[in-house]
Design a protein around this motif. Structure first.
Motif, PDB file in Angstrom:
ATOM      1  N   VAL A 119       0.868  -1.182   0.000  1.00 22.15           N
ATOM      2  CA  VAL A 119       0.000   0.000   0.000  1.00 22.15           C
ATOM      3  C   VAL A 119       0.902   1.228   0.000  1.00 22.15           C
ATOM      4  CG1 VAL A 119      -1.720   1.256   1.332  1.00 22.15           C
ATOM      5  CG2 VAL A 119      -1.765  -1.240   1.279  1.00 22.15           C
ATOM      6  N   GLY A 120       0.591   2.175  -0.856  1.00 21.06           N
ATOM      7  CA  GLY A 120       1.435   3.365  -0.956  1.00 21.06           C
ATOM      8  C   GLY A 120       1.301   4.281   0.254  1.00 21.06           C
ATOM      9  N   ALA A 121       2.394   4.960   0.581  1.00 16.00           N
ATOM     10  CA  ALA A 121       2.346   5.992   1.618  1.00 16.00           C
ATOM     11  C   ALA A 121       3.223   7.139   1.140  1.00 16.00           C
ATOM     12  CB  ALA A 121       2.868   5.448   2.944  1.00 16.00           C
ATOM     13  N   ASP A 122       2.811   8.359   1.359  1.00 16.62           N
ATOM     14  CA  ASP A 122       3.563   9.543   0.925  1.00 16.62           C
ATOM     15  C   ASP A 122       3.884   9.487  -0.570  1.00 16.62           C
ATOM     16  OD1 ASP A 122       3.597  10.148   3.633  1.00 16.62           O
ATOM     17  OD2 ASP A 122       5.522   9.106   3.922  1.00 16.62           O
ATOM     18  N   GLY A 123       2.960   8.942  -1.355  1.00 18.92           N
ATOM     19  CA  GLY A 123       3.156   8.942  -2.812  1.00 18.92           C
ATOM     20  C   GLY A 123       4.168   7.940  -3.319  1.00 18.92           C
ATOM     21  N   SER A 124       4.715   7.112  -2.431  1.00 18.88           N
ATOM     22  CA  SER A 124       5.638   6.094  -2.939  1.00 18.88           C
ATOM     23  C   SER A 124       5.288   4.716  -2.355  1.00 18.88           C
ATOM     24  CB  SER A 124       7.087   6.485  -2.643  1.00 18.88           C
ATOM     25  OG  SER A 124       7.471   5.981  -1.390  1.00 18.88           O
ATOM     26  N   THR A 125       5.802   3.690  -3.006  1.00 18.40           N
ATOM     27  CA  THR A 125       5.467   2.339  -2.579  1.00 18.40           C
ATOM     28  C   THR A 125       6.626   1.386  -2.868  1.00 18.40           C
ATOM     29  OG1 THR A 125       3.791   0.605  -2.746  1.00 18.40           O
ATOM     30  CG2 THR A 125       4.366   1.705  -4.769  1.00 18.40           C
ATOM     31  N   ASP A 126       6.528   0.144  -2.359  1.00 17.37           N
ATOM     32  CA  ASP A 126       7.540  -0.884  -2.633  1.00 17.37           C
ATOM     33  C   ASP A 126       6.887  -2.002  -3.438  1.00 17.37           C
ATOM     34  OD1 ASP A 126       9.143   0.599  -0.933  1.00 17.37           O
ATOM     35  OD2 ASP A 126       8.646  -0.655   0.810  1.00 17.37           O
ATOM     36  N   PHE A 127       7.697  -2.638  -4.242  1.00 11.82           N
ATOM     37  CA  PHE A 127       7.189  -3.633  -5.173  1.00 11.82           C
ATOM     38  C   PHE A 127       8.095  -4.851  -5.073  1.00 11.82           C
ATOM     39  CE2 PHE A 127       6.163  -5.335  -9.294  1.00 11.82           C
ATOM     40  CZ  PHE A 127       4.875  -4.885  -9.537  1.00 11.82           C
ATOM     41  N   THR A 128       7.501  -6.023  -4.780  1.00 12.88           N
ATOM     42  CA  THR A 128       8.316  -7.228  -4.604  1.00 12.88           C
ATOM     43  C   THR A 128       7.800  -8.343  -5.506  1.00 12.88           C
ATOM     44  OG1 THR A 128       8.631  -6.639  -2.295  1.00 12.88           O
ATOM     45  CG2 THR A 128       9.208  -8.880  -2.897  1.00 12.88           C
ATOM     46  N   PHE A 129       8.718  -9.093  -6.109  1.00 11.90           N
ATOM     47  CA  PHE A 129       8.281 -10.252  -6.905  1.00 11.90           C
ATOM     48  C   PHE A 129       9.341 -11.339  -6.859  1.00 11.90           C
ATOM     49  CE2 PHE A 129      11.040  -9.472 -10.538  1.00 11.90           C
ATOM     50  CZ  PHE A 129      11.300  -8.104 -10.435  1.00 11.90           C
ATOM     51  N   THR A 130       8.954 -12.539  -7.286  1.00  9.22           N
ATOM     52  CA  THR A 130       9.916 -13.646  -7.294  1.00  9.22           C
ATOM     53  C   THR A 130      10.183 -14.110  -8.726  1.00  9.22           C
ATOM     54  OG1 THR A 130       8.201 -15.337  -7.026  1.00  9.22           O
ATOM     55  CG2 THR A 130       9.191 -14.490  -5.017  1.00  9.22           C
ATOM     56  N   VAL A 131      11.401 -14.583  -8.937  1.00 13.54           N
ATOM     57  CA  VAL A 131      11.814 -15.139 -10.239  1.00 13.54           C
ATOM     58  C   VAL A 131      12.571 -16.441  -9.962  1.00 13.54           C
ATOM     59  CG1 VAL A 131      12.061 -12.882 -11.381  1.00 13.54           C
ATOM     60  CG2 VAL A 131      14.035 -13.893 -10.212  1.00 13.54           C
ATOM     61  N   HIS A 132      12.840 -17.191 -11.000  1.00 11.31           N
ATOM     62  CA  HIS A 132      13.661 -18.392 -10.847  1.00 11.31           C
ATOM     63  C   HIS A 132      15.062 -17.974 -10.386  1.00 11.31           C
ATOM     64  CE1 HIS A 132      15.804 -22.094 -11.723  1.00 11.31           C
ATOM     65  NE2 HIS A 132      14.630 -22.683 -11.817  1.00 11.31           N
ATOM     66  N   ARG A 133      15.636 -18.758  -9.499  1.00 11.85           N
ATOM     67  CA  ARG A 133      16.935 -18.378  -8.921  1.00 11.85           C
ATOM     68  C   ARG A 133      18.021 -18.206  -9.992  1.00 11.85           C
ATOM     69  NH1 ARG A 133      18.681 -21.466  -3.490  1.00 11.85           N
ATOM     70  NH2 ARG A 133      16.682 -20.693  -2.755  1.00 11.85           N
ATOM     71  N   ASN A 134      17.933 -18.998 -11.049  1.00 10.05           N
ATOM     72  CA  ASN A 134      18.925 -18.874 -12.132  1.00 10.05           C
ATOM     73  C   ASN A 134      18.864 -17.516 -12.815  1.00 10.05           C
ATOM     74  OD1 ASN A 134      19.709 -21.459 -11.791  1.00 10.05           O
ATOM     75  ND2 ASN A 134      18.520 -22.291 -13.502  1.00 10.05           N
ATOM     76  N   GLU A 135      17.722 -16.835 -12.704  1.00 10.38           N
ATOM     77  CA  GLU A 135      17.558 -15.578 -13.432  1.00 10.38           C
ATOM     78  C   GLU A 135      17.634 -14.368 -12.510  1.00 10.38           C
ATOM     79  OE1 GLU A 135      15.464 -16.907 -17.321  1.00 10.38           O
ATOM     80  OE2 GLU A 135      13.978 -16.914 -15.721  1.00 10.38           O
ATOM     81  N   TYR A 136      17.975 -14.675 -11.264  1.00 10.78           N
ATOM     82  CA  TYR A 136      18.024 -13.616 -10.248  1.00 10.78           C
ATOM     83  C   TYR A 136      19.018 -12.520 -10.629  1.00 10.78           C
ATOM     84  CZ  TYR A 136      19.132 -11.586  -5.641  1.00 10.78           C
ATOM     85  OH  TYR A 136      19.364 -10.737  -4.598  1.00 10.78           O
ATOM     86  N   ALA A 137      20.247 -12.920 -10.938  1.00  7.90           N
ATOM     87  CA  ALA A 137      21.298 -11.929 -11.234  1.00  7.90           C
ATOM     88  C   ALA A 137      20.899 -11.074 -12.435  1.00  7.90           C
ATOM     89  CB  ALA A 137      22.627 -12.653 -11.497  1.00  7.90           C
ATOM     90  N   LYS A 138      20.363 -11.736 -13.447  1.00  7.78           N
ATOM     91  CA  LYS A 138      19.977 -11.018 -14.657  1.00  7.78           C
ATOM     92  C   LYS A 138      18.849 -10.012 -14.372  1.00  7.78           C
ATOM     93  CE  LYS A 138      18.450 -12.426 -19.261  1.00  7.78           C
ATOM     94  NZ  LYS A 138      17.949 -13.670 -19.872  1.00  7.78           N
ATOM     95  N   ALA A 139      17.867 -10.443 -13.573  1.00  6.73           N
ATOM     96  CA  ALA A 139      16.735  -9.567 -13.259  1.00  6.73           C
ATOM     97  C   ALA A 139      17.200  -8.355 -12.457  1.00  6.73           C
ATOM     98  CB  ALA A 139      15.670 -10.347 -12.494  1.00  6.73           C
TER      99      ALA A 139
END
Ligand code: ASP
Ligand code: MG
Length: 413
Positions: free
Chosen positions: A299-319
């Motif tokens: 939920v946003g506060a003060d006009g900003s927010t955080d965004f989290t997602f998951t990817v395959h571990r092999n693609e972590y560095a690339k992402a």
């Protein structure tokens, strides 16, 4: 008389002795009056060996050439099995994917089956042959050899069963069925006599490696009767994948617990909370062909927010690298991540009609002091992301909390 498609995985055809066992089982089914089509994988370790060989000359092997190469693994096994069958007096004939004409799209290394010409197989069966087909491979419309992705022989088996309208597709593997969870982690895990197609689909997508997910999708679409069995033990019934939720039967609410250590979590902190932000973050990730699994926007506060997602571990560095590049453009404060996470999921069609499953799951984890980092749900599944080091503990306590070691008894929460 029935038409049966049997698929044998790599360990089941791992050496000549095991191939002999397969040949004897096939012969037995045929002598009972059944028509048998056998789909085989490459001998165990062979596909990995071929991929490593390719990588020794080209770091990122050309996909077309890689398919030409890895498809040879299955070509060896079909010939070996056909020879072994002939040796014990069974009429047999082998086919590569191209010889059958299993036509796929041209997405090398992860092609999809478009059509199967089953006429020759049927003619051979009617002449009393056992037909042995190479799993995992096909050809595109221009005759290029393609492969269906790791574990793709399952999909060949199910697709052939659908094309031939087989009475049953039997997947023989090194376990004797689908379990409530991995018995290496929970010794009390129990083999399920049946599991619904939807539950199997969730389990396959959650990282249970018993069946390739595409094979389960195929079975669902074409209503293929699918059974997972052991190729090392005789006489078991394995696990039957069913379609109808059996209303008359008191079923456990939860059928199984799946887990996956292959994921990593990425958080983009302090992004402007405005339209288009999810697209600006995930667009470049999708363009790089990186699959995203769970997504959470705070939920946003003060006009900003955080965004989290998951990817395959092999693609972590690339992402991470991709996001650091667009970080300033998006206006994000920080990009951080953790690749030591694990996902644990409880799955069961009974969740549709029972409340309180999620809270029972969260309470069980809380009692062990396990922190939940992310949660996602579907109609028949609840998944949580936790620290990888608590994975085994989480699976064990959940298995117990949902009473999964007790055969067939409904769960009381
Ligand atoms: N041999 C292929 C692999 O290892 C296909 C299969 O076994 O299903 O992925
Ligand atoms: Mg497999």
């Amino acid at each position: 008389m029935a038409l049966i498609v049997q698929k044998y995985g790599g360990t089941s055809v791992g050496d000549p002795e095991r191939i002999k066992n397969v040949a004897h089982r096939v012969a037995r089914f045929q002598s009972m009056g059944h028509q048998v089509v056998v789909v085989v994988s490459a001998m165990s370790g062979e596909t990995n060996r071929l991929i490593a060989l390719a990588k020794s000359v080209q770091a990122h092997p050309d996909p077309r050439e890689l398919d030409v190469m890895v498809s040879t693994g299955e070509q060896v096994t079909i010939a070996l099995l056909a020879m072994t069958l002939k040796e014990i007096g069974v009429k047999a004939k082998s086919y590569t994917g191209a010889q059958v004409r299993i036509v796929t799209d041209n997405a090398h290394t992860k092609a999809r089956i478009l059509s199967i010409d089953e006429a020759n197989i049927r003619a051979d069966l009617n002449e009393g042959h056992v037909v042995v087909v190479a799993g995992f491979q096909g050809v595109d419309e221009n005759g290029n050899i393609t492969t269906l992705g790791r574990g793709g022989s399952d999909t060949t088996g199910v697709a052939l069963a659908a094309a031939l309208k087989a009475d049953e597709c039997q997947i023989y593997t090194d376990v004797d069925g689908v379990y409530t969870t991995d018995p290496r982690i929970v010794p009390e895990a129990r083999r399920l006599a049946t599991i619904t197609f939807e539950e199997m689909l969730e389990l396959a997508s959650l990282g249970s490696k018993v069946l390739q997910i595409r094979s389960v999708e195929f079975a669902g679409k074409y209503k293929v009767k699918l059974r997972v069995l052991s190729s090392f033990e005789e006489g078991g019934d394995g696990t039957l994948i069913t379609f109808e939720d059996d209303d008359n039967m008191e079923k456990a609410i939860i059928s199984g617990i799946a887990f996956n250590r292959d994921e990593a979590k990425i958080t983009v902190l302090g992004v402007p909370d405005k339209p288009g932000i999810a697209y600006q973050i995930l667009g470049p990730v999708a363009e790089a062909n990186i699959d995203v699994d769970m997504i959470i926007q705070n939920v946003g506060a003060d006009g900003s927010t955080d965004f989290t997602f998951t990817v395959h571990r092999n693609e972590y560095a690339k992402a991470i690298e991709i996001l650091r590049k667009v970080q300033t453009h998006i206006g994000a404060r920080e990009v951080s991540g953790d690749d030591k996470i694990a996902k644990v999921s409880v799955v069961g069609v009974g969740m549709r009609s029972h409340v309180g499953i999620a809270s029972a799951m969260f309470r069980t984890l809380a009692e062990e002091g396990i922190n939940i980092q992310m949660i996602s749900t579907s109609e028949i599944k609840i998944s949580v992301v936790i620290d990888e080091k608590y994975l085994e503990l989480a699976v064990r306590v959940l298995h117990k909390a949902f009473n999964l070691e007790q055969s067939g008894s409904p769960v009381l929460v």
